[in-house]
Motif scaffolding. Structure first.
Motif, short mmCIF file in Angstrom:
data_model
loop_
_atom_site.label_atom_id
_atom_site.label_comp_id
_atom_site.label_asym_id
_atom_site.label_seq_id
_atom_site.Cartn_x
_atom_site.Cartn_y
_atom_site.Cartn_z
N MET A 1 0.85 -1.17 0.00
CA MET A 1 0.00 0.00 0.00
C MET A 1 0.89 1.23 0.00
O MET A 1 1.90 1.26 0.68
CB MET A 1 -0.88 -0.02 1.26
N THR A 2 0.48 2.24 -0.76
CA THR A 2 1.24 3.47 -0.78
C THR A 2 0.29 4.63 -0.61
O THR A 2 -0.88 4.56 -0.97
CB THR A 2 2.00 3.64 -2.11
N THR A 6 -4.60 6.06 0.84
CA THR A 6 -4.85 4.64 0.97
C THR A 6 -4.76 4.22 2.43
O THR A 6 -5.53 3.37 2.88
CB THR A 6 -3.88 3.83 0.10
N GLY A 7 -3.85 4.82 3.18
CA GLY A 7 -3.76 4.55 4.62
C GLY A 7 -5.04 4.93 5.35
O GLY A 7 -5.52 4.20 6.21
N ALA A 51 -13.44 3.28 -4.83
CA ALA A 51 -13.43 3.21 -6.30
C ALA A 51 -12.50 4.28 -6.89
O ALA A 51 -11.76 3.99 -7.83
CB ALA A 51 -14.84 3.36 -6.85
N ALA A 52 -12.54 5.48 -6.35
CA ALA A 52 -11.68 6.54 -6.87
C ALA A 52 -10.21 6.17 -6.70
O ALA A 52 -9.39 6.43 -7.59
CB ALA A 52 -11.99 7.86 -6.16
N THR A 53 -9.87 5.53 -5.60
CA THR A 53 -8.49 5.11 -5.38
C THR A 53 -8.15 3.89 -6.23
O THR A 53 -7.07 3.81 -6.82
CB THR A 53 -8.25 4.82 -3.88
N MET A 54 -9.08 2.94 -6.33
CA MET A 54 -8.85 1.75 -7.16
C MET A 54 -8.70 2.11 -8.64
O MET A 54 -8.01 1.41 -9.38
CB MET A 54 -9.98 0.74 -7.00
N ALA A 55 -9.32 3.19 -9.07
CA ALA A 55 -9.24 3.60 -10.47
C ALA A 55 -7.79 3.79 -10.91
O ALA A 55 -7.45 3.54 -12.07
CB ALA A 55 -10.04 4.88 -10.69
#
Length: 182
Positions: A1-2, A6-7, A51-55
């Motif tokens: 994880m970065t 995300t944290g 979802a915004a981060t997974m994109a």
């Protein structure tokens, strides 16, 4: 994880969707805790942020996102809304009536498809869906998930030419649980 974002997602997911207690997997193994994807999907703000981060994990040449029933469906709908990519919906078994389809949504033949699911454990379900899509003529070489549990899924998928791209690993989520408790 970065990344800090995300944290923060790990902490929010730990608070919302981590449940302590025995949980039996389809293969009979029992875990001490589990990730309740329904709690995650029920929180519209958290689901959007995930979802915004997974994109950012989606390779640029992907043309269709394919969500695996049931956990991948809310994710793929939200990812589709965030990215503008079309969403397909994968059933474990073909529908027994009506369309009798196993893949719902846009045609996937000849389209580069990325699989989407909530959790990857052994990787068996992802692999079965990738095989089904490949038979349907859709190249699949990427799989996205919210959480990767270290139960062999990454290795199995890699052996079949599929790159697993998790938002979080179990270690990330455990760290989020520790931060949430403090």
């Amino acid at each position: 994880m970065t990344g800090t974002a995300t944290g923060h997602l790990a902490v929010r997911l730990a608070e919302t969707a981590c449940v302590n207690g025995p949980f039996e997997l389809p293969d009979g193994r029992v875990l001490d805790s589990y990730f309740d994807e329904y709690q995650m999907a029920a929180d519209p703000h958290l689901l959007h942020d995930i979802a915004a981060t997974m994109a950012t994990l989606i390779p640029s040449d992907v043309e269709v996102l394919a969500g695996i029933e049931l956990g991948g469906v809310p994710l793929v709908v939200t990812l589709s809304a965030v990215t503008g990519l079309p969403a397909a919906f994968l059933r474990r078994l073909p529908k027994r009536y009506g369309s009798k389809r196993q893949v719902e949504g846009p045609a996937v033949e000849g389209q580069r498809v990325a699989l989407v699911d909530d959790v990857v454990r052994s990787g068996e379900q992802m692999l079965a869906m990738a095989r089904m899509l490949r038979v349907a003529g859709a190249p699949v070489s990427d799989a996205l998930c919210v959480l990767e549990r270290p139960l062999g899924g990454r290795l199995l998928l890699d052996e079949h030419g599929i790159t697993l791209r998790p938002l979080l690993t179990e270690a990330d989520l455990l760290a989020g649980t520790s931060r949430a408790a403090s």
